[in-house]
Each structure stands twice: as C-alpha cells, then as structure tokens.
Scaffold this motif. Structure first.
Motif, PDB file in Angstrom:
ATOM      1  N   ALA A 105       4.819 -15.350  25.191  1.00 14.58           N
ATOM      2  CA  ALA A 105       6.043 -14.903  25.870  1.00 14.58           C
ATOM      3  C   ALA A 105       6.909 -16.073  26.331  1.00 14.58           C
ATOM      4  O   ALA A 105       8.126 -15.961  26.396  1.00 14.58           O
ATOM      5  CB  ALA A 105       5.673 -14.026  27.059  1.00 14.58           C
ATOM      6  N   SER A 106       6.275 -17.201  26.626  1.00 12.36           N
ATOM      7  CA  SER A 106       7.044 -18.344  27.121  1.00 12.36           C
ATOM      8  C   SER A 106       7.014 -19.540  26.166  1.00 12.36           C
ATOM      9  O   SER A 106       7.258 -20.669  26.571  1.00 12.36           O
ATOM     10  CB  SER A 106       6.515 -18.781  28.484  1.00 12.36           C
ATOM     11  OG  SER A 106       5.186 -19.220  28.360  1.00 12.36           O
TER      12      SER A 106
ATOM     13  N   ILE B 271       8.635 -24.565  25.355  1.00 10.34           N
ATOM     14  CA  ILE B 271       7.476 -24.097  26.117  1.00 10.34           C
ATOM     15  C   ILE B 271       7.918 -24.040  27.574  1.00 10.34           C
ATOM     16  O   ILE B 271       8.187 -25.080  28.189  1.00 10.34           O
ATOM     17  CB  ILE B 271       6.266 -25.033  25.948  1.00 10.34           C
ATOM     18  CG1 ILE B 271       5.939 -25.209  24.473  1.00 10.34           C
ATOM     19  CG2 ILE B 271       5.066 -24.483  26.712  1.00 10.34           C
ATOM     20  CD1 ILE B 271       4.916 -26.280  24.185  1.00 10.34           C
ATOM     21  N   GLY B 272       7.992 -22.823  28.107  1.00  9.11           N
ATOM     22  CA  GLY B 272       8.551 -22.611  29.439  1.00  9.11           C
ATOM     23  C   GLY B 272       7.938 -23.440  30.540  1.00  9.11           C
ATOM     24  O   GLY B 272       8.625 -23.914  31.434  1.00  9.11           O
TER      25      GLY B 272
ATOM     26  N   ILE C  87      11.198 -33.410  25.947  1.00 11.46           N
ATOM     27  CA  ILE C  87      11.966 -33.390  27.198  1.00 11.46           C
ATOM     28  C   ILE C  87      11.232 -32.474  28.165  1.00 11.46           C
ATOM     29  O   ILE C  87      11.017 -31.298  27.873  1.00 11.46           O
ATOM     30  CB  ILE C  87      13.396 -32.870  26.955  1.00 11.46           C
ATOM     31  CG1 ILE C  87      14.103 -33.745  25.923  1.00 11.46           C
ATOM     32  CG2 ILE C  87      14.173 -32.828  28.257  1.00 11.46           C
ATOM     33  CD1 ILE C  87      15.400 -33.177  25.399  1.00 11.46           C
ATOM     34  N   GLU C  88      10.833 -33.021  29.309  1.00 10.64           N
ATOM     35  CA  GLU C  88      10.127 -32.225  30.312  1.00 10.64           C
ATOM     36  C   GLU C  88      11.042 -31.142  30.857  1.00 10.64           C
ATOM     37  O   GLU C  88      12.248 -31.353  31.023  1.00 10.64           O
ATOM     38  CB  GLU C  88       9.662 -33.109  31.464  1.00 10.64           C
ATOM     39  CG  GLU C  88       8.571 -34.079  31.080  1.00 10.64           C
ATOM     40  CD  GLU C  88       8.134 -34.932  32.250  1.00 10.64           C
ATOM     41  OE1 GLU C  88       8.202 -34.449  33.405  1.00 10.64           O
ATOM     42  OE2 GLU C  88       7.742 -36.072  32.007  1.00 10.64           O
ATOM     43  N   MET C  89      10.471 -29.975  31.146  1.00  8.42           N
ATOM     44  CA  MET C  89      11.264 -28.843  31.617  1.00  8.42           C
ATOM     45  C   MET C  89      11.945 -29.145  32.954  1.00  8.42           C
ATOM     46  O   MET C  89      13.015 -28.621  33.222  1.00  8.42           O
ATOM     47  CB  MET C  89      10.385 -27.593  31.724  1.00  8.42           C
ATOM     48  CG  MET C  89      11.169 -26.311  31.772  1.00  8.42           C
ATOM     49  SD  MET C  89      12.369 -26.092  30.429  1.00  8.42           S
ATOM     50  CE  MET C  89      11.364 -25.380  29.176  1.00  8.42           C
ATOM     51  N   GLY C  90      11.352 -30.011  33.757  1.00 10.51           N
ATOM     52  CA  GLY C  90      11.980 -30.389  35.027  1.00 10.51           C
ATOM     53  C   GLY C  90      13.287 -31.142  34.845  1.00 10.51           C
ATOM     54  O   GLY C  90      14.131 -31.158  35.740  1.00 10.51           O
ATOM     55  N   GLN C  91      13.474 -31.764  33.692  1.00 14.66           N
ATOM     56  CA  GLN C  91      14.702 -32.496  33.410  1.00 14.66           C
ATOM     57  C   GLN C  91      15.790 -31.604  32.828  1.00 14.66           C
ATOM     58  O   GLN C  91      16.955 -31.982  32.824  1.00 14.66           O
ATOM     59  CB  GLN C  91      14.440 -33.631  32.415  1.00 14.66           C
ATOM     60  CG  GLN C  91      13.549 -34.723  32.917  1.00 14.66           C
ATOM     61  CD  GLN C  91      13.332 -35.772  31.843  1.00 14.66           C
ATOM     62  OE1 GLN C  91      13.082 -35.452  30.684  1.00 14.66           O
ATOM     63  NE2 GLN C  91      13.451 -37.037  32.237  1.00 14.66           N
ATOM     64  N   VAL C  92      15.407 -30.432  32.306  1.00 16.05           N
ATOM     65  CA  VAL C  92      16.356 -29.560  31.623  1.00 16.05           C
ATOM     66  C   VAL C  92      17.163 -28.769  32.640  1.00 16.05           C
ATOM     67  O   VAL C  92      16.609 -28.011  33.427  1.00 16.05           O
ATOM     68  CB  VAL C  92      15.624 -28.594  30.663  1.00 16.05           C
ATOM     69  CG1 VAL C  92      16.600 -27.619  30.018  1.00 16.05           C
ATOM     70  CG2 VAL C  92      14.874 -29.376  29.600  1.00 16.05           C
ATOM     71  N   LYS C  93      18.461 -28.968  32.606  1.00 20.17           N
ATOM     72  CA  LYS C  93      19.360 -28.181  33.458  1.00 20.17           C
ATOM     73  C   LYS C  93      19.734 -26.889  32.754  1.00 20.17           C
ATOM     74  O   LYS C  93      19.671 -25.821  33.332  1.00 20.17           O
ATOM     75  CB  LYS C  93      20.604 -28.988  33.804  1.00 20.17           C
ATOM     76  CG  LYS C  93      21.559 -28.271  34.734  1.00 20.17           C
ATOM     77  CD  LYS C  93      22.678 -29.185  35.162  1.00 20.17           C
ATOM     78  CE  LYS C  93      23.675 -28.476  36.028  1.00 20.17           C
ATOM     79  NZ  LYS C  93      23.202 -28.287  37.385  1.00 20.17           N
TER      80      LYS C  93
ATOM     81  N   ARG D 274      11.579 -19.068  33.411  1.00 14.60           N
ATOM     82  CA  ARG D 274      11.213 -20.217  34.249  1.00 14.60           C
ATOM     83  C   ARG D 274      11.935 -20.153  35.593  1.00 14.60           C
ATOM     84  O   ARG D 274      11.371 -20.475  36.630  1.00 14.60           O
ATOM     85  CB  ARG D 274      11.568 -21.516  33.525  1.00 14.60           C
ATOM     86  CG  ARG D 274      11.194 -22.769  34.280  1.00 14.60           C
ATOM     87  CD  ARG D 274      11.622 -23.995  33.523  1.00 14.60           C
ATOM     88  NE  ARG D 274      13.054 -24.097  33.422  1.00 14.60           N
ATOM     89  CZ  ARG D 274      13.802 -24.949  34.106  1.00 14.60           C
ATOM     90  NH1 ARG D 274      13.241 -25.791  34.950  1.00 14.60           N
ATOM     91  NH2 ARG D 274      15.100 -25.007  33.942  1.00 14.60           N
ATOM     92  N   LYS D 275      13.187 -19.715  35.585  1.00 10.61           N
ATOM     93  CA  LYS D 275      13.969 -19.657  36.832  1.00 10.61           C
ATOM     94  C   LYS D 275      13.487 -18.551  37.739  1.00 10.61           C
ATOM     95  O   LYS D 275      13.494 -18.697  38.959  1.00 10.61           O
ATOM     96  CB  LYS D 275      15.454 -19.463  36.516  1.00 10.61           C
ATOM     97  CG  LYS D 275      16.101 -20.677  35.910  1.00 10.61           C
ATOM     98  CD  LYS D 275      17.540 -20.404  35.516  1.00 10.61           C
ATOM     99  CE  LYS D 275      18.142 -21.592  34.800  1.00 10.61           C
ATOM    100  NZ  LYS D 275      19.495 -21.312  34.282  1.00 10.61           N
ATOM    101  N   THR D 276      13.072 -17.415  37.160  1.00  9.08           N
ATOM    102  CA  THR D 276      12.640 -16.280  37.995  1.00  9.08           C
ATOM    103  C   THR D 276      11.169 -16.382  38.398  1.00  9.08           C
ATOM    104  O   THR D 276      10.766 -15.766  39.371  1.00  9.08           O
ATOM    105  CB  THR D 276      12.861 -14.942  37.249  1.00  9.08           C
ATOM    106  OG1 THR D 276      12.154 -14.982  36.003  1.00  9.08           O
ATOM    107  CG2 THR D 276      14.335 -14.709  37.004  1.00  9.08           C
TER     108      THR D 276
END
Length: 188
Positions: free
Chosen positions: A24-25, A93-94, A114-120, A181-183
């Motif tokens: 799913a993610s 990958i979420g 690219i790490e997900m923490g860096q993705v805006k 990821r946001k929710t």
C-alpha cells in the motif's frame, strides 16, 4: 500487481509506463523508452566507414581507416554507456524515501536515493522549450533552514520526457503515497 500502458514522449516517440504496486505504501513506476535500433546504428557506422574509405582512396593512408574504426567503436561504447538510457524508474516507499534509477543500454545503472524527510512534494512543472510548452515531473526538496521553502528541485524522467498524460499517472501514484505519509502521524 503490475500493469503497463503505452504513451508518447514529448518528441512523439512511443514509451511504456509500467506500474508495480509492492504494498500500500510502496510503488515502482518505470518509463521505458525505445530500444536502440540496429538499423540506425548500422547506417551511422556504415556512413562513417564509407567516408573513411573515401579519404583512404584519396590519401592512400591506412591510418585513416584504422582511425575511423577506432573512433566509431569508442564513440559507440561512450554512447551506450553514458548517453542512451533504456529505462528510468521511480521507487516510492512511504516510510523510507524515493529511489530514482536510470538504466543505460550497456547495462549500467545509476541510482539516487532521497530520504522521505527531505521530500516536500512531487509536482508537475512546465517549461518552454523551442517554442513549445513541455511538462516534467520533479521532486521538491525541503529546505532545512526554512520548512516552508524549497532547497532543490530534482527533475525526473529527463531522458524519456513523457507527455502530460503519462506524467499525471505517475503524479497521482506518488501523491497517494505522500498523502498516506502526511496523514499517518496525525492518526497515531
């Protein structure tokens, strides 16, 4: 589950988008361009070698033929190893990040993570190129100094240059995972 759809690139060349959902993610989206055509490769090689033979006939210097063969082979190796990209893929990958991979005709692969923490965000942008509006997908990286700012724009699918209809498919898949990821932190 994997599905493949046919699209056109910005230059009208047929490309294929393969979507594979691992969970799913986690989704993999790959754009495959046309393979190297043996006919065009043979035509270019023959043209260079015929020109070299013409120069050899005029100058009667065998170094001309040797140089033409050497330059053609080196040029072909450089083209296959550094220029001709067969496939560009995006693995989202979420919980981890986004992996961007380019597969060259020679078999070489170039990968960026690219790490997900860096993705805006992932957005579709537009540009004017040769009196034409073209669209491209890009990843906006978050500025560590300013959480509302963007530090860098990473363009995707630069070699295959898919048209807007293909980019929308990729964009929607990426946004579904980014929304999860946001929710997720808010619901825990």
């Amino acid at each position: 589950m994997a599905e493949e759809r046919r699209f056109l690139s910005a230059s009208g060349v047929p490309i294929a988008l393969r979507r594979r959902q691992h969970s799913a993610s986690c989704r993999e989206l790959a754009v495959r361009g046309p393979r190297l055509q043996l006919r065009s490769l043979s035509a270019a090689t023959s043209a260079v070698w015929l020109a070299a033979y013409g120069l050899f006939a005029l100058s009667e210097n065998s170094m001309v033929l040797s140089a033409a063969i050497f330059i053609t082979l080196i040029g072909l190796i450089i083209y296959l190893h550094f220029v001709k990209i067969d496939q560009e893929s995006l693995l989202v990958i979420g919980s981890l990040g986004i992996q961007v991979t380019s597969s060259y005709a020679s078999g070489k692969e170039s990968t960026t993570f690219i790490e997900m923490g860096q993705v805006k965000d992932v957005v579709i942008n537009e540009a004017i190129h040769m009196q034409k509006v073209i669209y491209y997908l890009c990843i906006l990286l978050q500025d560590p100094e300013d959480p509302q700012g963007v530090s860098e724009v990473v363009p995707l699918f630069q070699s295959s240059k898919p048209r807007l209809d293909c980019l929308i498919e990729v964009y929607k898949s990426c946004q579904e995972i980014l929304e999860q990821r946001k929710t997720a932190p808010q619901s825990s």
